[in-house]
Design an enzyme around this catalytic site. Structure first.
Site, mmCIF file in Angstrom:
data_model
loop_
_atom_site.group_PDB
_atom_site.id
_atom_site.type_symbol
_atom_site.label_atom_id
_atom_site.label_comp_id
_atom_site.label_asym_id
_atom_site.label_seq_id
_atom_site.Cartn_x
_atom_site.Cartn_y
_atom_site.Cartn_z
ATOM 1 N N GLU A 1 0.822 -1.216 0.000
ATOM 2 C CA GLU A 1 0.000 0.000 0.000
ATOM 3 C C GLU A 1 0.855 1.266 0.000
ATOM 4 O OE1 GLU A 1 -3.015 0.506 -0.609
ATOM 5 O OE2 GLU A 1 -3.561 -1.602 -0.662
ATOM 6 N N CYS B 1 -13.706 1.186 -14.437
ATOM 7 C CA CYS B 1 -14.189 2.568 -14.312
ATOM 8 C C CYS B 1 -12.977 3.501 -14.355
ATOM 9 C CB CYS B 1 -14.972 2.727 -13.005
ATOM 10 S SG CYS B 1 -15.926 4.246 -12.953
ATOM 11 N N CYS C 1 -18.237 0.864 -19.387
ATOM 12 C CA CYS C 1 -19.519 0.749 -18.672
ATOM 13 C C CYS C 1 -20.285 -0.514 -19.061
ATOM 14 C CB CYS C 1 -20.381 1.987 -18.936
ATOM 15 S SG CYS C 1 -19.638 3.490 -18.294
ATOM 16 N N CYS D 1 -19.322 -3.299 -16.821
ATOM 17 C CA CYS D 1 -19.218 -2.959 -15.406
ATOM 18 C C CYS D 1 -20.194 -3.782 -14.557
ATOM 19 C CB CYS D 1 -19.515 -1.467 -15.229
ATOM 20 S SG CYS D 1 -19.498 -0.973 -13.506
ATOM 21 N N CYS E 1 -25.520 2.612 -11.181
ATOM 22 C CA CYS E 1 -24.715 3.796 -11.478
ATOM 23 C C CYS E 1 -25.588 4.965 -11.942
ATOM 24 C CB CYS E 1 -23.677 3.450 -12.549
ATOM 25 S SG CYS E 1 -22.643 4.851 -12.971
HETATM 26 FE FE1 SF4 Z 1 -18.041 3.539 -13.794
HETATM 27 FE FE2 SF4 Z 1 -20.701 3.693 -13.692
HETATM 28 FE FE3 SF4 Z 1 -19.500 3.113 -15.990
HETATM 29 FE FE4 SF4 Z 1 -19.497 1.354 -13.970
HETATM 30 S S1 SF4 Z 1 -21.259 2.068 -15.133
HETATM 31 S S2 SF4 Z 1 -17.765 1.882 -15.295
HETATM 32 S S3 SF4 Z 1 -19.359 2.694 -12.210
HETATM 33 S S4 SF4 Z 1 -19.327 5.012 -14.856
#
Ligand code: SF4
Length: 412
Positions: free
Chosen positions: A57, A213, A220, A223, A229
């Site tokens: 970290e 993201c 997206c 995702c 989101c």
């Molecule tokens: Fe990011 Fe929302 Fe796209 Fe997912 S859906 S990658 S959280 S902007």
């Protein structure tokens, strides 16, 4: 009292929070990257637990994963236990850290190891609160990461990746570096963190920011939390009339984008997060001289000197260097450098003898540094002044193995 933020900025629906946790963890189990500090599981914490999260970290602050892996492996090989690190010298720490940047991180890591060994009976603190309070160099993020990943404490983390993901998930368009927004993001991270797998959840959230993201072109479609989101929802609504109805800020909402910087439809979800403009880096000029002599085996040797033990690049080695006043003419720069070198060599140095080689630019986090590089070949023996800071002659190979900064490697 100020009006509470609108629901889209909050994680107040328990069913939604549960679903988001489940989706994110399932994705993490399938897709997580194979990183060396993940090779050791929580059960093995006794042996190398301190290093799994702490060293990784600290190294990962301001440095990319790909760069950290090699440093991490070498570090853990050299100092597999806290006790071993506590006995290391700062010189050894700087040598291993050389090239990783932000050198005070390595120094504080070693100071903290000494403190654990000498004052805490060799026992690492196990909660985020104690880690932050007791260990130098351990801030809120690192404390949360170690406590959740190594010791299973249900506490959230907020780093750059998490800021981006949360701001998009909850359409937070106010300055994401402001204390008010950062506090709100910590609250959210603590609400969201999975109670039974806090370490995995935190790593999953950071992994999502690092691989899906991402800042410029988030994926997206792939995702795992896209259905939660709000930024994506806003993009999909499209029509200005509906968007205005659903997303209009309530009064002077402290989490919405400021009225002066409204939503830009060409940016899509990358409208979030937003940051106040950065201050431009400070410009500095430093004259540096590569003093060269022929060593006893005929190979060239270079003089390096040690920087003070505090401040920028503390304790690292460099060619004799002098910070220059702004606007100095070239002749004056040369004379000032010659005077400075005299202090090292114990005898006068002719400014005319300094050969100008070129300029090297190096960007530190907040400094735009220009090194004005000279060289000076020396004949015969040189007696270094023992009253000056530590100095030594090194071959090229020894130079590269020393605790020197990347900027000095560029100078050579
Ligand atoms: Fe990011 Fe929302 Fe796209 Fe997912 S859906 S990658 S959280 S902007």
């Amino acid at each position: 009292a100020p009006a509470p933020p609108p629901a889209r900025h909050l994680f107040s629906d328990r069913a939604e929070v549960e679903a988001l946790r489940g989706n994110l963890l399932a994705w993490y189990d399938r897709c997580k990257r194979d990183l060396p500090w993940r090779a050791l599981v929580r059960g093995d914490i006794g042996r190398q637990g301190w290093g799994i999260m702490w060293v990784s970290e600290i190294m990962l602050q301001q440095t990319q994963v790909a760069t950290v892996i090699d440093y991490y492996n070498r570090w853990m090989e050299k100092w597999p236990t806290l006790q071993a690190l506590a006995q290391a010298s700062l010189e050894e720490v700087n040598e291993l850290w050389a090239g990783l940047g932000y050198y005070s991180r390595g120094k504080r890591l070693q100071e903290a190891a000494r403190k654990v060994v000498s004052e805490l009976a060799g026992q690492m603190p196990r909660t985020a609160e104690d880690l932050q309070k007791l260990l130098p160099g351990v801030g809120r993020y690192t404390a949360g990461a170690i406590a959740s990943i190594s010791y299973g404490q249900a506490t959230g983390v907020v780093d750059g990746n998490v800021i981006r993901v949360l701001c998009r998930l909850r359409c937070i368009g106010a300055d994401s570096s402001s204390p008010a927004v950062i506090d709100r993001l910590w609250d959210m991270a603590n609400v969201l963190v999975d109670r039974s797998r806090p370490g995995d959840f935190n790593q999953a959230l950071m992994e999502l920011g690092a691989t899906v993201c991402v800042p410029k072109a988030p994926l997206c479609g792939e995702c795992p939390v896209k259905q939660h989101c709000q930024a994506r929802r806003r993009v999909s609504l499209g029509s200005a009339a509906i968007v205005t109805l659903v997303f209009a800020g309530v009064g002077d909402c402290s989490l919405c984008p400021p009225a002066t910087e409204p939503w830009d439809s060409s940016l899509g979800v990358t409208n979030f997060p937003r940051k106040a403009a950065k201050k431009p880096p400070q410009a500095m000029r430093t004259a540096t001289c590569v003093l060269e002599r022929t060593g006893c085996h005929g190979a060239p040797e270079y003089l390096i000197v040690q920087r003070p033990s505090s401040g920028l690049l503390a304790g690292l080695w460099e060619f004799p260097s002098l910070l220059l006043a702004q606007g100095l003419q070239e002749k004056k720069e040369r004379e000032a450098l010659a005077d400075h070198l005299q202090a090292w060599m114990g005898r006068p140095v002719a400014a005319k003898g300094l050969r100008f080689i070129g300029e090297v630019i190096h960007i530190f986090s907040h400094i735009h540094q220009t090194y004005v590089v000279y060289s000076l070949p020396l004949d015969g023996d040189v007696t270094l002044d023992p009253a000056s800071s530590p100095s030594r002659w090194v071959t090229e190979e020894e130079f590269h193995a020393s605790a020197v900064s990347t900027a000095m490697k560029k100078v050579l």
